[in-house]
Design an enzyme around this catalytic site. Sequence first.
Site, PDB file in Angstrom:
ATOM      1  N   CYS A 130       5.456   8.405   3.176  1.00  0.00           N
ATOM      2  CA  CYS A 130       4.073   7.975   2.815  1.00  0.00           C
ATOM      3  C   CYS A 130       2.765   8.045   4.263  1.00  0.00           C
ATOM      4  O   CYS A 130       1.769   7.760   3.894  1.00  0.00           O
ATOM      5  CB  CYS A 130       4.222   6.212   2.515  1.00  0.00           C
ATOM      6  SG  CYS A 130       5.417   6.005   1.270  1.00  0.00           S
ATOM      7  N   LYS A 195       5.748  -4.984   0.318  1.00  0.00           N
ATOM      8  CA  LYS A 195       6.070  -3.754  -0.402  1.00  0.00           C
ATOM      9  C   LYS A 195       7.418  -3.801   0.229  1.00  0.00           C
ATOM     10  O   LYS A 195       7.572  -3.340   1.262  1.00  0.00           O
ATOM     11  CB  LYS A 195       5.303  -2.661  -0.470  1.00  0.00           C
ATOM     12  CG  LYS A 195       5.744  -1.475  -1.219  1.00  0.00           C
ATOM     13  CD  LYS A 195       5.161  -0.188  -1.404  1.00  0.00           C
ATOM     14  CE  LYS A 195       5.769   0.926  -1.880  1.00  0.00           C
ATOM     15  NZ  LYS A 195       4.908   2.029  -2.190  1.00  0.00           N
ATOM     16  N   ARG A 205       9.982   7.831  -8.413  1.00  0.00           N
ATOM     17  CA  ARG A 205      10.078   8.775  -7.543  1.00  0.00           C
ATOM     18  C   ARG A 205      10.451  10.232  -8.177  1.00  0.00           C
ATOM     19  O   ARG A 205       9.955  11.290  -7.982  1.00  0.00           O
ATOM     20  CB  ARG A 205      11.076   8.502  -6.387  1.00  0.00           C
ATOM     21  CG  ARG A 205      10.461   7.619  -5.491  1.00  0.00           C
ATOM     22  CD  ARG A 205      11.273   7.193  -4.260  1.00  0.00           C
ATOM     23  NE  ARG A 205      10.863   6.146  -3.566  1.00  0.00           N
ATOM     24  CZ  ARG A 205      11.538   5.454  -2.514  1.00  0.00           C
ATOM     25  NH1 ARG A 205      12.803   5.986  -2.247  1.00  0.00           N
ATOM     26  NH2 ARG A 205      11.020   4.518  -2.031  1.00  0.00           N
ATOM     27  N   GLU A 233       2.324 -10.723   6.304  1.00  0.00           N
ATOM     28  CA  GLU A 233       1.758  -9.442   5.897  1.00  0.00           C
ATOM     29  C   GLU A 233       0.446  -9.625   5.083  1.00  0.00           C
ATOM     30  O   GLU A 233      -0.463  -9.258   5.063  1.00  0.00           O
ATOM     31  CB  GLU A 233       2.750  -8.544   5.356  1.00  0.00           C
ATOM     32  CG  GLU A 233       3.605  -7.820   5.948  1.00  0.00           C
ATOM     33  CD  GLU A 233       3.109  -6.631   6.620  1.00  0.00           C
ATOM     34  OE1 GLU A 233       2.032  -6.264   6.610  1.00  0.00           O
ATOM     35  OE2 GLU A 233       3.920  -5.775   7.549  1.00  0.00           O
ATOM     36  N   LYS A 248       5.703  -6.553  -4.408  1.00  0.00           N
ATOM     37  CA  LYS A 248       6.428  -5.410  -5.264  1.00  0.00           C
ATOM     38  C   LYS A 248       7.648  -5.129  -4.807  1.00  0.00           C
ATOM     39  O   LYS A 248       7.842  -5.328  -3.342  1.00  0.00           O
ATOM     40  CB  LYS A 248       5.530  -4.209  -5.008  1.00  0.00           C
ATOM     41  CG  LYS A 248       5.736  -3.047  -5.743  1.00  0.00           C
ATOM     42  CD  LYS A 248       5.113  -2.110  -5.230  1.00  0.00           C
ATOM     43  CE  LYS A 248       5.642  -0.537  -5.745  1.00  0.00           C
ATOM     44  NZ  LYS A 248       4.979   0.701  -5.294  1.00  0.00           N
TER      45      LYS A 248
HETATM   46  C1  PBG Z   1       4.088   4.949  -3.318  1.00  0.00           C
HETATM   47  C2  PBG Z   1       4.312   3.992  -4.425  1.00  0.00           C
HETATM   48  C3  PBG Z   1       5.813   3.838  -5.070  1.00  0.00           C
HETATM   49  C4  PBG Z   1       5.668   2.966  -6.114  1.00  0.00           C
HETATM   50  C5  PBG Z   1       4.226   2.626  -6.177  1.00  0.00           C
HETATM   51  N1  PBG Z   1       3.524   3.385  -5.204  1.00  0.00           N
HETATM   52  C6  PBG Z   1       6.753   4.652  -4.691  1.00  0.00           C
HETATM   53  C7  PBG Z   1       7.633   4.390  -3.410  1.00  0.00           C
HETATM   54  O1  PBG Z   1       7.087   3.750  -2.594  1.00  0.00           O
HETATM   55  O2  PBG Z   1       8.549   5.188  -3.232  1.00  0.00           O
HETATM   56  C8  PBG Z   1       6.759   2.622  -7.050  1.00  0.00           C
HETATM   57  C9  PBG Z   1       6.318   2.157  -8.157  1.00  0.00           C
HETATM   58  C10 PBG Z   1       7.589   1.978  -9.279  1.00  0.00           C
HETATM   59  O3  PBG Z   1       8.528   2.262  -8.831  1.00  0.00           O
HETATM   60  O4  PBG Z   1       7.193   1.634 -10.278  1.00  0.00           O
HETATM   61  N2  PBG Z   1       2.845   5.669  -3.560  1.00  0.00           N
END
Ligand code: PBG
Length: 336
Positions: A130, A195, A205, A233, A248
């Site tokens: 990321c 997250k 992914r 956070e 999330k």
């Molecule tokens: C990263 C991002 C992810 C998801 C949303 N934004 C993937 C990750 O962090 O690997 C996952 C969303 C999902 O699983 O529905 N850009």
Amino acid sequence: MKTSILRGRRLRRTPALRAMARETHLQASQLVAPLFVGEGLTRREPIASMPGHARLSPELAAREAADLAALGVGSVLLFGIPGTKDDLGSAAWNPDGPVPQAIRRIKHDVPDLVVWADVCLCEYTSHGHCGVLCDGEVDNDSTLPLLVRASLAYAEAGADVIAPSDMMDGRVAAIRAALDEAGFHDRVIVSYAAKYASAFYGPFRDAAGSTPQQGDRRGYQMDPANVCEAVREALADVREGADVVMVKPGLPYLDVIRAVRERVDVPVAAYQVSGEYAMLHAAAERGWVDLTRAMHESSIALRRAGAELLVTYFARELAQSLQAAALPAFVVEGRS
Ligand code: PBG
């Protein structure tokens, strides 16, 4: 029988009484529908692990967005799948990339629909992390200016909401400052504040081709064992200028949603992620759960835990059943 016993069943006897006593409701305006927009696509490319979802061209994404808006869905959240990837993820800020193109079309066709742009580099980097790699590690501070560039590209295209999901420290402050400096005071920041480094992102992914080639995301995404850290956070992101904070995944983290809800004074969003969606579909396919009821129950659970906004791959189906129900209050019973 003593009259002092709790006659809880009195309020459960009929649909109308249950609706009267219902504590939590869901509205289509609270739903956020994720869409995957790819470069160079001419038709829908279905995503096997996410039934009903596909990689779309900007035109098809705009059509999908218009359908969702007609159903009352409040927002769409755009993810991009670029044609080429590099070390820095530079396609993320290409003004002609799939996401800016889709934003422009959607804002033109359905201006009232709220358009969220996910900001992260993992779909755009050749290594799938990321942020930028320095000596094999994701380097926080050299990633920030790149996230800022992507945010500005999406704001310029017309995104209403910038939603950084990268988990770099200080990105909300950096993005807020840059947006303000460029005159985008009115653009909202929804930070993916808590997250987690989760197994439930698998199908996403696949869909976005963003699995790290080496290592994992535990050096920047959160440890599933922690809840105080999520509050820390979220508070930090609000101080940095986040207008909304997100937790999330969703269902495995209801306690985190509740803890964050109790400590911040901004709206809280929950993301029911790809793995949660895929699990329910897989079980339903085997006849092991009723998909519609499981969808309603998991959505209302996220609302009950304290999330005002739900990012969910069920947005379309939920909005359809909300529209079909005589009274939105009956939706939890699936009376559609
Ligand atoms: C990263 C991002 C992810 C998801 C949303 N934004 C993937 C990750 O962090 O690997 C996952 C969303 C999902 O699983 O529905 N850009």
